[in-house]
Design a protein around this motif. Structure first.
Motif, PDB file in Angstrom:
ATOM      1  N   VAL A 108       3.265  -0.610   4.224  1.00 27.46           N
ATOM      2  CA  VAL A 108       2.978   0.758   3.783  1.00 27.46           C
ATOM      3  C   VAL A 108       4.254   1.367   3.213  1.00 27.46           C
ATOM      4  CG1 VAL A 108       2.085   3.021   4.414  1.00 27.46           C
ATOM      5  CG2 VAL A 108       1.239   0.978   5.598  1.00 27.46           C
ATOM      6  N   LEU A 120       0.845  -1.196   0.000  1.00 23.92           N
ATOM      7  CA  LEU A 120       0.000   0.000   0.000  1.00 23.92           C
ATOM      8  C   LEU A 120       0.880   1.246   0.000  1.00 23.92           C
ATOM      9  CD1 LEU A 120      -2.814   1.418   0.547  1.00 23.92           C
ATOM     10  CD2 LEU A 120      -2.303   1.155   2.977  1.00 23.92           C
ATOM     11  N   GLY A 121       0.514   2.231  -0.807  1.00 19.70           N
ATOM     12  CA  GLY A 121       1.281   3.475  -0.782  1.00 19.70           C
ATOM     13  C   GLY A 121       0.811   4.386  -1.887  1.00 19.70           C
ATOM     14  N   SER A 153       6.482   4.414   1.217  1.00 17.44           N
ATOM     15  CA  SER A 153       6.624   5.835   0.930  1.00 17.44           C
ATOM     16  C   SER A 153       8.029   6.047   0.393  1.00 17.44           C
ATOM     17  CB  SER A 153       6.396   6.634   2.218  1.00 17.44           C
ATOM     18  OG  SER A 153       6.920   7.917   2.101  1.00 17.44           O
ATOM     19  N   VAL A 172       2.231   7.038   8.125  1.00 21.80           N
ATOM     20  CA  VAL A 172       1.259   5.932   8.142  1.00 21.80           C
ATOM     21  C   VAL A 172      -0.063   6.409   8.737  1.00 21.80           C
ATOM     22  CG1 VAL A 172       0.758   3.633   9.066  1.00 21.80           C
ATOM     23  CG2 VAL A 172       3.058   4.165   8.232  1.00 21.80           C
ATOM     24  N   VAL A 203      -3.170   6.194   6.154  1.00 20.86           N
ATOM     25  CA  VAL A 203      -4.139   5.132   6.420  1.00 20.86           C
ATOM     26  C   VAL A 203      -5.265   5.693   7.288  1.00 20.86           C
ATOM     27  CG1 VAL A 203      -4.469   2.824   7.353  1.00 20.86           C
ATOM     28  CG2 VAL A 203      -2.302   3.420   6.267  1.00 20.86           C
ATOM     29  N   ILE A 234      -1.739  -1.414  11.656  1.00 17.39           N
ATOM     30  CA  ILE A 234      -1.499  -0.246  10.811  1.00 17.39           C
ATOM     31  C   ILE A 234      -2.491   0.869  11.158  1.00 17.39           C
ATOM     32  CG2 ILE A 234      -1.595   0.556   8.413  1.00 17.39           C
ATOM     33  CD1 ILE A 234       0.695  -1.254   8.646  1.00 17.39           C
ATOM     34  N   GLN A 254      -6.375   2.609   0.725  1.00 21.84           N
ATOM     35  CA  GLN A 254      -6.138   2.054   2.065  1.00 21.84           C
ATOM     36  C   GLN A 254      -7.298   1.196   2.553  1.00 21.84           C
ATOM     37  OE1 GLN A 254      -7.699   3.693   4.921  1.00 21.84           O
ATOM     38  NE2 GLN A 254      -8.541   5.472   3.881  1.00 21.84           N
TER      39      GLN A 254
END
Ligand code: ATP
Length: 328
Positions: free
Chosen positions: A207, A36-37, A209, A231, A235, A222, A195
């Motif tokens: 996560v 996820l990002g 970045s 985060v 999220v 998370i 998210q």
């Protein structure tokens, strides 16, 4: 649990761009794992490294315990489902699904049997003779899935596979994918920038970045225990309180996350000024100014309106304020 995929100090640089920078990651066999990002954070590059479409600049990737560095994509026990499906319009569904087997020289009877089985996995038995144009978006996506499953990969890589679907269909396919993954028991590595999708589907989430992993954990970790301001903000869009405000409130100098749904309006408590509000359907998000910083409070959508400029009082339970790294 065996480890299906391992990144060991992996970097992938494109000239000056560090698409992936020093990545360590272990994905367990049978896990539904989400990357996820935001856009450009390195998710797709990570997936392409697992598939073998990219090579690490440094570090190594292991698949089921063996070094994959010199293994070409077609020799890896891995397959990919892409966002745009890329079905051949002139081939019927069964031939689309069996295409990879045809290229690999598998005989006709055997590949059509395999295609039938793969179509059954995605609940499309009986659709083999149709053309892609005669299917809905969700059905096309399931054909793409069947095509990736037909040679029984041990790891399925999915790159934003639901990105082209509208919201309702997307939610339905999220459940179907999750059910399919459970019943097949194979490892899914799923790329998304959404998210909600990552939290609702994955066993664990990494996560990303700027080419690095900020946090790896269960969806609950998370969301409730973000380790960094990035985060917390990415999220579920939390309020991130700066270290000096947290120092004032708790005596500890560290940034902290405070979820909008954990803040209550009370008779007594901290003072804050109403800046505005937005109605989202299920909830109303009240925008406040609190100790010089913006703060969002989530209320039921039938909460009484508050005029901009008016003063409200707010409170939260002690455990709602989650301290994070980065206080020094
Ligand atoms: P998105 O959600 O937009 O697909 P992402 O998180 O998947 O983003 P990547 O596609 O992995 O991000 O890209 C990470 C960074 O690497 C970006 O800055 C991108 O521009 C760069 N990059 C990726 N592939 C290449 C390439 N072949 N050549 C040069 N730069 C690249």
């Amino acid at each position: 649990m065996d480890i299906a995929v391992k990144f060991d100090g992996v970097s992938r640089h494109f000239g000056e761009v560090r698409a992936i920078d020093g990545l360590d990651l272990e994905i367990g066999e049978g896990e539904f794992f989400a990357l996820l990002g935001p856009s450009g954070s390195g998710k797709t590059t990570s997936l392409r490294l697992i598939a073998g479409f990219e090579r690490p600049t440094t570090g190594r990737i292991e698949i089921f315990g063996s070094d994959a560095t010199d293994v070409p994509p077609y020799r890896r026990p891995v397959n990919t489902v892409f966002q745009d499906y890329a079905l051949f319009p002139h081939l019927n569904v069964a031939d689309n699904v069996a295409y990879g087997l045809r290229v690999a020289g598998v005989g006709k009877a055997e590949r059509l049997k395999a295609a039938d089985e793969a179509l059954a996995m995605v609940a499309l038995s009986g659709y083999g003779a149709r053309r892609p144009a005669e299917l809905s978006g969700g059905q096309r996506q399931r054909v793409a899935l069947a095509r990736a499953l037909v040679n029984r990969p041990k790891v399925l890589l999915l790159d934003e596979p639901l990105g082209a679907l509208d919201l309702k269909l997307r939610e339905q396919m999220q459940e179907e994918l999750k059910t399919l993954q459970r019943s097949l028991g194979i490892t899914f590595v799923f790329v998304t920038h959404d998210q909600g999708e990552a939290l609702s589907m994955a066993d664990r989430v990494a996560v990303f970045s700027d080419g690095r992993i900020q946090q790896i954990g269960t969806p609950e970790d998370i969301y409730h225990r973000p380790e960094t301001p990035f985060v917390a903000d990415f999220v579920g869009s939390s309020n991130v309180l700066p270290p000096d405000v947290v120092m004032d409130l708790t005596g500890i100098r560290a940034p902290a996350s405070l979820r909008p749904e954990r803040i209550r309006l009370t008779r007594e408590g901290h003072e804050a000024e109403v800046v505005g509000s937005s109605f989202t359907g299920a909830t109303t998000r009240l925008k406040l100014r609190f100790r010089g910083m913006p703060l969002t409070v989530q209320l039921p959508s039938d909460a009484a309106p508050r005029a901009p400029g008016s003063i409200v009082h707010i409170a939260w339970d002690d455990d709602a304020l989650h301290l994070m790294e980065g206080g020094a």
